[in-house]
Every structure is written in structure tokens, then in C-alpha cells.
Design a protein around this motif. Structure first.
Motif, mmCIF file in Angstrom:
data_model
loop_
_atom_site.group_PDB
_atom_site.id
_atom_site.type_symbol
_atom_site.label_atom_id
_atom_site.label_comp_id
_atom_site.label_asym_id
_atom_site.label_seq_id
_atom_site.Cartn_x
_atom_site.Cartn_y
_atom_site.Cartn_z
ATOM 1 N N ASN A 15 -12.679 4.397 4.542
ATOM 2 C CA ASN A 15 -12.185 5.964 4.865
ATOM 3 C C ASN A 15 -11.261 6.265 4.161
ATOM 4 O OD1 ASN A 15 -14.653 6.095 7.101
ATOM 5 N ND2 ASN A 15 -13.594 4.808 8.194
ATOM 6 N N PRO A 16 -11.062 6.591 3.424
ATOM 7 C CA PRO A 16 -9.371 6.606 2.638
ATOM 8 C C PRO A 16 -9.296 7.947 2.462
ATOM 9 C CG PRO A 16 -10.941 6.169 0.624
ATOM 10 C CD PRO A 16 -11.773 5.801 1.918
ATOM 11 N N THR A 17 -7.789 8.496 2.869
ATOM 12 C CA THR A 17 -7.609 9.918 2.283
ATOM 13 C C THR A 17 -6.647 9.902 1.040
ATOM 14 O OG1 THR A 17 -5.546 9.402 3.481
ATOM 15 C CG2 THR A 17 -6.712 9.950 5.129
ATOM 16 N N ILE A 18 -7.271 8.943 0.516
ATOM 17 C CA ILE A 18 -6.837 9.669 -1.147
ATOM 18 C C ILE A 18 -8.178 9.017 -1.909
ATOM 19 C CG2 ILE A 18 -4.111 9.793 -0.825
ATOM 20 C CD1 ILE A 18 -3.548 7.153 -2.391
ATOM 21 N N ASP A 19 -7.449 9.194 -2.956
ATOM 22 C CA ASP A 19 -8.879 8.256 -4.457
ATOM 23 C C ASP A 19 -8.654 6.939 -4.562
ATOM 24 O OD1 ASP A 19 -10.770 7.477 -5.936
ATOM 25 O OD2 ASP A 19 -9.678 8.787 -7.539
ATOM 26 N N LEU A 20 -9.315 5.857 -3.563
ATOM 27 C CA LEU A 20 -9.080 4.627 -3.907
ATOM 28 C C LEU A 20 -8.477 4.155 -5.266
ATOM 29 C CD1 LEU A 20 -9.818 2.246 -0.858
ATOM 30 C CD2 LEU A 20 -7.521 3.205 -1.360
ATOM 31 N N SER A 21 -9.648 4.894 -5.952
ATOM 32 C CA SER A 21 -9.820 3.932 -7.472
ATOM 33 C C SER A 21 -8.287 4.538 -8.001
ATOM 34 C CB SER A 21 -10.725 4.785 -8.432
ATOM 35 O OG SER A 21 -10.679 6.206 -8.647
ATOM 36 N N LYS A 22 -7.979 4.995 -7.814
ATOM 37 C CA LYS A 22 -5.891 5.370 -8.184
ATOM 38 C C LYS A 22 -4.775 4.576 -7.759
ATOM 39 C CE LYS A 22 -7.896 8.347 -11.218
ATOM 40 N NZ LYS A 22 -7.336 8.678 -12.807
ATOM 41 N N ALA A 23 -5.383 3.657 -6.529
ATOM 42 C CA ALA A 23 -3.937 3.189 -6.152
ATOM 43 C C ALA A 23 -3.294 2.247 -7.131
ATOM 44 C CB ALA A 23 -5.011 1.934 -5.061
ATOM 45 N N ASN A 24 -2.622 2.045 -7.182
ATOM 46 C CA ASN A 24 -2.213 0.976 -8.695
ATOM 47 C C ASN A 24 -1.737 0.071 -7.608
ATOM 48 O OD1 ASN A 24 -0.551 -0.503 -9.673
ATOM 49 N ND2 ASN A 24 0.942 1.699 -10.821
ATOM 50 N N PHE A 25 -1.084 -0.516 -6.872
ATOM 51 C CA PHE A 25 -0.788 -1.821 -6.123
ATOM 52 C C PHE A 25 -0.549 -1.958 -4.112
ATOM 53 C CE2 PHE A 25 3.028 -0.925 -8.513
ATOM 54 C CZ PHE A 25 3.748 -1.048 -7.015
#
Length: 413
Positions: A197-207
Motif C-alpha cells: 500500500n505505497p504512498t508513492i509510486d514504487l516504480s520510481k524507487a531508486n534503492f
């Protein structure tokens, strides 16, 4: 004359005010002060769902606000999650949203530093602990006592807050999501819930960078860094920025802390850890035992790693071997805490449990197990393999290296 006099007075007043403001010091909360609050008896061990956990969450949210981070929870800085505790350790946790007699509600605390960048680095640490001695406590006393969890994991949260202070005015190549998780001690529940249930777009998570138990840097400055195999560049970066530590690297992205939840979401991870100790999961894990200078050095090291990767773009993810699948099951225990950071030959003992086979046999902290029964012990994994062959009631011999001498003792499981 009166007008001129008034102008001079106003000028001097403004000048004095400007001087006062320029000389006024900005209060910076120290790592030690953050630990002191989180590990205080008043929070009663910060067990998930308790008033102490809520007080800790409120404190962290206020620190995020003071640092200028944007609220990125589902209600301000907070993201609550409700669940029914597992009765079977192998079952999936049952997250629910309606109240029930057996329902516990935990709280993640989430702050965002928006640099208008394409990708976001996630920096996390769990803040929950064991209350008065929940499941997982190693305390064997007759009375209930507060488990303050100074190292586990007020230390990681304090370093996270210190990094937020550093990153406010540096390294604009990424955004930063700072997360203090709850439910870690009950099975990585807060981080697991966030990835679902992420509050940001996890596809944009770098590391993702995780700090769990970073408060006991030892005299030899050994620091474990896990997850170096989860992206091709990480080994190089961990090594290149190190000038203070004896680094123990581990490639796997899977381990008993919150970075695992992000690795399972195909995000590269690094996890920092200063090792086990005799106070682990006991009431004696208190703030006066922490190495605060060491924590400052660890924070600076992590900041240097972030700085090095600032212009590298999004890191590619790589699967690693799951070493936890190779760990054998045990019917008995020796009653010792292994030194997980020891990289010599054998298994070095970092702590002895009371009234267990090791203590009864006369083994001591610092002993290095080199032979158990008929089998040589060359490292921690070989020690665990040998131990898994014994059953309750078995008797054998153990050989340990104690200083320059080898000592043989009788063991009964």
C-alpha cells in the motif's frame, strides 16, 4: 530633527534585529537526544499498538515536520495498518481494516523530501520494540521489565533523522522518502504493508537503505553491510567510500529486517548493522551502552554512499541467492550468541545465555568454536550444520580457541 532622529532609531533597531537573527543558532537535535527520547522508560518499550508506540510515532512525525519534510502518510505523516497476530509463524499476516477483539493497529511514520527529481531513495528504520517483553524477548527474569530497545532500534531511527538533516541541503539528484516502521518485531509488518500500500509510486524507487541495530560499533570498527549484490554497482560504492570501518559484506537482499520487504518488491537494498550483543532483546539494551561517536561515523558513511550515487540515475535491480533458505533447523541450542561480524576461522561467541549448555560447560564470551563433536567448525554456517545433527540429551565435546590456547569442554544438550 525629530524625523531624522526617528529614522536613526528605526535604522538601529532593524540593524540590531538583523544581527540577532544572523547570530542566532539553529537548534539541531543530536543522535543522542533522539535515542534518549525513544529509549526512555516513559515509552514502555514501544510495542506495536501500545500508547508507547503512538508516543514514539508522534515524536518522529514532529521531528519530520521540524526538518521540513512533507507528510507522505495516509493521514498526515502517519500510515496506520491493522492486523490479526499470526498464530502460525508460516502463515501470511492478515491485514484488516475493521476493529476486532484480536486486532492490533500499528503506525508507520513517513516524510518526503521533494527535490523534483525523477527517482526516490527510501531510507528506513523500524522504531517498535518488545514492550515489557513480548514474544522474542530473551529475558529470563521472574518479573516483567521494560525492553527499551536503544540499539534495537532507537539507534537506527536516530541515524535516519540525522541523515534527513544532512540531506536537506545536499544531493538533489533524487527525492528522499524517510520511513520509520512499526511491526518489525512481529514480522516486518509495517514495511510489508507499505510495499503493498505505497504512498508513492514504487516504480520510481531508486534503492532502499535500512538501519537496524547500528548503535554498538565495536572497537575493531566492524560494520556489516547486507544487500551489496542487489545492484551491480553497490559492492564498489560500499568499498570506495569506506575509510573508517572493517566492512563485512553480504550479497543477499533477504534478512531479518525491513529491507527484505523492499528487496521482495524488486528494489535494490543496503542494510547496515553493527552486530549482536548480550543485551539483544533484553531490558539491558539501554541508551548509555551505545557508541554515539560510532553512530555519527556510520551516518556520515551512509551519506557519502548516497552522495556517490547521486548522479547515477536509477540503479538496476539484481536477484541474489537467499541464504536464509540454507539455514538448517535445530532441535537443540548451545545457548550462545554468535558474533555475526567475525570473519576468522571458526564461530566466535559474542554472548552466553544463562543456564544453557554453553554456560554449564564453562564456555566464555570471546571463545572461538573450532570443533563440535567430530566436525570442524570453519564458519557460522558450518557451526549451524553441525548443531542441527544433535538431539536433546546428546553428549559431545566442543573445542574452542581461547586466546592462544585450545580448550576442550564436555557439552550435554
Amino acid at each position: 530633527m525629530r524625523i531624522n532622529h526617528l529614522i536613526i532609531v528605526l535604522f538601529l533597531t532593524v540593524l540590531t534585529a538583523c544581527k540577532t537573527n544572523s547570530e542566532e543558532k539553529i537548534d539541531v537535535v543530536t543522535i543522542k537526544e533522539d535515542v534518549a527520547f525513544l529509549a526512555d522508560d516513559k515509552l514502555e518499550g514501544r510495542q506495536t499498538g501500545t500508547d508507547g508506540e503512538k508516543a514514539a510515532a508522534k515524536y518522529i512525525a514532529e521531528r519530520f515536520e521540524d526538518l521540513g519534510l512533507k507528510a507522505e502518510g495516509t493521514k498526515g505523516y502517519l500510515q496506520t495498518f491493522s492486523f490479526k497476530p499470526k498464530t502460525d509463524p508460516h502463515q501470511e499476516v492478515n491485514y484488516i481494516i475493521k476493529d476486532g477483539d484480536s486486532t492490533i493497529t500499528g503506525t508507520n511514520v513517513i516524510g518526503f523530501l521533494d527535490n523534483q527529481a525523477e527517482n526516490t531513495i527510501i531510507i528506513g528504520a523500524h522504531y517498535d520494540h518488545l514492550g515489557y517483553g513480548a514474544e522474542g524477548s530473551l529475558f529470563r527474569g521472574d518479573t516483567k521489565e521494560i525492553h527499551n530497545g536503544a540499539d534495537d532500534n532507537a539507534s537506527g531511527v536516530a541515524v535516519l533523522l540525522n541523515l534527513a538533516q544532512k540531506l536537506k541541503s545536499a544531493n538533489k539528484g533524487n527525492n528522499y522518502l524517510f520511513m520509520a516502521f512499526s511491526g518489525e518485531e512481529m514480522g516486518l509488518l509495517g514495511s510489508n504493508y507499505f510495499t503493498k500500500n505505497p504512498t508513492i509510486d514504487l516504480s520510481k524507487a531508486n534503492f532502499m537503505l535500512n538501519m537496524d541495530m547500528v548503535g554498538r560499533l565495536k572497537q575493531d570498527s566492524t560494520l556489516a553491510v547486507y544487500g551489496v549484490g542487489t545492484s551491480p554497482i553497490l559492492k564498489q560504492v560500499v568499498k570506495a567510500n569506506n575509510s573508517n570501518f572493517k566492512i563485512i559484506q553480504n550479497e543477499s537482499g533477504v534478512g531479518p529486517s525491513d529491507h527484505t520487504s523492499f528487496y521482495n518488491s524488486d528494489i535494490p537494498v543496503l542494510h547496515f548493522f553493527t552486530g549482536q550483543h548480550e543485551d539483544y532483546h533484553k531490558p539491558s539494551d539501554d541508551n548509555q551502552k551505545l557508541n554515539y561517536e560510532g553512530m555519527e561515523t556510520i551516518s556520515s558513511y551512509i551519506f557519502d554512499i548516497i552522495s556517490d550515487l547521486d548522479d547515477n540515475g536509477k540503479l538496476p535491480f539484481r536477484k541474489t541467492k537467499n541464504e536464509t533458505e540454507e539455514v538448517p533447523r535445530f532441535k537443540v541450542g548451545l545457548g550462545v550468541i554468535p558474533d555475526y561480524l567475525f570473519d576468522g576461522k571458526g564461530m566466535r561467541i559474542d554472548g552466553i545465555s544463562e543456564d544453557k549448555p554453553a554456560q554449564k560447560a564453562g564456555l566464555k564470551k570471546g571463545d572461538i568454536v573450532v570443533k563440535l563433536g567430530d566436525s570442524l567448525v570453519i564458519d557460522l554456517m558450518s557451526y549451524m550444520r553441525v548443531l542441527s545433527t544433535f538431539d536433546t540429551g546428546d553428549k559431545t565435546k566442543v573445542i574452542v580457541k581461547r586466546g592462544d590456547a585450545e580448550v576442550e569442554k564436555d557439552i550435554e544438550f
